[in-house]
Design a protein around this motif. Structure first.
Motif, PDB file in Angstrom:
ATOM      1  N   PRO A  45      12.475   5.322 -12.449  1.00  0.00           N
ATOM      2  CA  PRO A  45      11.526   4.158 -12.708  1.00  0.00           C
ATOM      3  C   PRO A  45      12.110   2.914 -12.106  1.00  0.00           C
ATOM      4  N   GLY A  46      13.391   2.945 -11.473  1.00  0.00           N
ATOM      5  CA  GLY A  46      13.771   1.727 -11.002  1.00  0.00           C
ATOM      6  C   GLY A  46      13.769   1.496  -9.543  1.00  0.00           C
ATOM      7  N   LEU A  47      12.721   2.429  -8.989  1.00  0.00           N
ATOM      8  CA  LEU A  47      12.530   2.667  -7.483  1.00  0.00           C
ATOM      9  C   LEU A  47      11.931   1.268  -6.974  1.00  0.00           C
ATOM     10  N   GLU A  48      12.404   0.522  -6.024  1.00  0.00           N
ATOM     11  CA  GLU A  48      11.711  -0.876  -5.771  1.00  0.00           C
ATOM     12  C   GLU A  48      11.118  -0.508  -4.158  1.00  0.00           C
ATOM     13  N   GLU A  49      11.685   0.467  -3.295  1.00  0.00           N
ATOM     14  CA  GLU A  49      11.081   0.499  -2.261  1.00  0.00           C
ATOM     15  C   GLU A  49      10.958   2.014  -1.568  1.00  0.00           C
ATOM     16  N   ILE A  50      10.346   2.259  -0.625  1.00  0.00           N
ATOM     17  CA  ILE A  50      10.142   3.513  -0.036  1.00  0.00           C
ATOM     18  C   ILE A  50      10.117   3.455   1.485  1.00  0.00           C
ATOM     19  N   LYS A  51      11.071   4.406   2.044  1.00  0.00           N
ATOM     20  CA  LYS A  51      10.965   4.332   3.599  1.00  0.00           C
ATOM     21  C   LYS A  51      10.214   5.672   4.044  1.00  0.00           C
ATOM     22  N   MET A  52       9.387   5.219   5.286  1.00  0.00           N
ATOM     23  CA  MET A  52       8.434   6.395   5.771  1.00  0.00           C
ATOM     24  C   MET A  52       9.483   7.803   5.963  1.00  0.00           C
ATOM     25  N   SER A  53       9.068   8.832   5.438  1.00  0.00           N
ATOM     26  CA  SER A  53       9.455  10.229   5.470  1.00  0.00           C
ATOM     27  C   SER A  53      10.831  10.312   4.728  1.00  0.00           C
ATOM     28  N   GLU A  54      11.272   9.293   3.978  1.00  0.00           N
ATOM     29  CA  GLU A  54      12.168   9.819   3.099  1.00  0.00           C
ATOM     30  C   GLU A  54      11.894   9.943   1.645  1.00  0.00           C
ATOM     31  N   SER A  55      12.700  10.833   1.093  1.00  0.00           N
ATOM     32  CA  SER A  55      12.338  11.307  -0.343  1.00  0.00           C
ATOM     33  C   SER A  55      12.128  10.258  -1.316  1.00  0.00           C
ATOM     34  N   PHE A  56      11.140  10.120  -2.191  1.00  0.00           N
ATOM     35  CA  PHE A  56      11.145   9.039  -3.230  1.00  0.00           C
ATOM     36  C   PHE A  56      11.168   9.697  -4.623  1.00  0.00           C
ATOM     37  N   GLY A  57      11.179  11.045  -4.797  1.00  0.00           N
ATOM     38  CA  GLY A  57      11.184  11.720  -6.099  1.00  0.00           C
ATOM     39  C   GLY A  57      11.033  13.113  -5.803  1.00  0.00           C
ATOM     40  N   THR A  58      10.866  13.894  -6.978  1.00  0.00           N
ATOM     41  CA  THR A  58      10.623  15.321  -6.992  1.00  0.00           C
ATOM     42  C   THR A  58       9.500  15.654  -7.822  1.00  0.00           C
ATOM     43  N   ILE A  59       8.715  16.761  -7.610  1.00  0.00           N
ATOM     44  CA  ILE A  59       7.627  17.018  -8.624  1.00  0.00           C
ATOM     45  C   ILE A  59       8.040  18.700  -8.800  1.00  0.00           C
ATOM     46  N   GLU A  60       8.099  18.778 -10.122  1.00  0.00           N
ATOM     47  CA  GLU A  60       8.576  20.091 -10.698  1.00  0.00           C
ATOM     48  C   GLU A  60       7.266  20.968 -11.173  1.00  0.00           C
ATOM     49  N   ALA A  61       7.071  22.285 -10.649  1.00  0.00           N
ATOM     50  CA  ALA A  61       6.142  22.991 -11.144  1.00  0.00           C
ATOM     51  C   ALA A  61       6.933  24.333 -11.833  1.00  0.00           C
ATOM     52  N   GLY A  74       7.139   0.849   1.926  1.00  0.00           N
ATOM     53  CA  GLY A  74       6.529  -0.045   1.049  1.00  0.00           C
ATOM     54  C   GLY A  74       7.364  -0.557  -0.065  1.00  0.00           C
ATOM     55  N   LYS A  75       6.901  -1.509  -0.686  1.00  0.00           N
ATOM     56  CA  LYS A  75       7.515  -2.012  -1.758  1.00  0.00           C
ATOM     57  C   LYS A  75       6.747  -1.543  -3.181  1.00  0.00           C
ATOM     58  N   VAL A  76       7.469  -0.612  -3.987  1.00  0.00           N
ATOM     59  CA  VAL A  76       6.777  -0.130  -4.885  1.00  0.00           C
ATOM     60  C   VAL A  76       6.383  -1.076  -6.139  1.00  0.00           C
ATOM     61  N   ILE A  77       4.950  -1.264  -6.270  1.00  0.00           N
ATOM     62  CA  ILE A  77       3.991  -1.959  -7.252  1.00  0.00           C
ATOM     63  C   ILE A  77       4.148  -1.220  -8.571  1.00  0.00           C
ATOM     64  N   GLU A  78       3.801   0.054  -8.660  1.00  0.00           N
ATOM     65  CA  GLU A  78       3.507   0.700  -9.927  1.00  0.00           C
ATOM     66  C   GLU A  78       4.060   2.290  -9.806  1.00  0.00           C
ATOM     67  N   ILE A  79       4.645   2.872 -10.800  1.00  0.00           N
ATOM     68  CA  ILE A  79       4.538   4.293 -10.660  1.00  0.00           C
ATOM     69  C   ILE A  79       3.555   4.816 -11.857  1.00  0.00           C
ATOM     70  N   ASN A  80       2.786   5.716 -11.591  1.00  0.00           N
ATOM     71  CA  ASN A  80       1.755   6.233 -12.535  1.00  0.00           C
ATOM     72  C   ASN A  80       2.477   6.471 -13.900  1.00  0.00           C
ATOM     73  N   PRO A  81       2.187   5.736 -15.019  1.00  0.00           N
ATOM     74  CA  PRO A  81       2.891   5.854 -16.263  1.00  0.00           C
ATOM     75  C   PRO A  81       2.312   7.065 -17.232  1.00  0.00           C
ATOM     76  N   LYS A  82       0.996   7.273 -16.746  1.00  0.00           N
ATOM     77  CA  LYS A  82       0.531   8.666 -17.340  1.00  0.00           C
ATOM     78  C   LYS A  82       1.195   9.908 -17.057  1.00  0.00           C
ATOM     79  N   LEU A  83       1.805  10.092 -15.818  1.00  0.00           N
ATOM     80  CA  LEU A  83       2.342  11.418 -15.685  1.00  0.00           C
ATOM     81  C   LEU A  83       3.611  11.745 -16.311  1.00  0.00           C
TER      82      LEU A  83
END
Length: 125
Positions: A45-61, A74-83
């Motif tokens: 939730p504190g993620l402020e920026e992302i860099k091309m090809s670098e990991s910004f999180g995980t998704i678990e199935a 890019g600079k993170v504007i919003e993380i989808n709160p519904k998820l």
């Protein structure tokens, strides 16, 4: 597989929709179908920026955890709160309600390095 023509894609199955200087990022219909039932999306939730090809999180199935890779800088504007409460939105609506993050593009030209819909379709064929 649904591959919207207006989006740009990574080889790692992320997509980005560019609207002016804003990018909306998610995973593709193909990726969510390969993962199966998504139970958790982990983006700091504190993620402020992302860099091309670098990991910004995980998704678990149910059976696996996959890294999420940034299609562009890019600079993170919003993380989808519904998820937080409804991670299955990534399965049911990967190009709509199941988006992951919104960013302000810091290097818009990077979008030109991504795959278009036809190239992505060829990759997953």
């Amino acid at each position: 597989m649904n591959v919207p023509a207006e989006l740009h894609y990574t080889k790692d199955h992320e997509w980005i929709k560019v609207e002016g200087n804003t990018g909306i990022i998610g995973i593709t219909d193909y990726a969510q179908s390969e993962l199966g039932d998504i139970v958790f999306v982990d983006i700091n939730p504190g993620l402020e920026e992302i860099k091309m090809s670098e990991s910004f999180g995980t998704i678990e199935a149910v059976k696996t955890v996959s890294e999420l890779y940034a299609p562009v800088d890019g600079k993170v504007i919003e993380i989808n709160p519904k998820l937080q409460d409804e991670p299955q939105l990534v399965n049911s609506d990967p190009y709509g309600e199941g988006w992951l993050i919104k960013i302000e593009l810091t290097n818009p030209d990077q979008v030109n390095q991504l795959l278009d819909a036809e190239a992505y379709k060829n990759q997953i064929a």
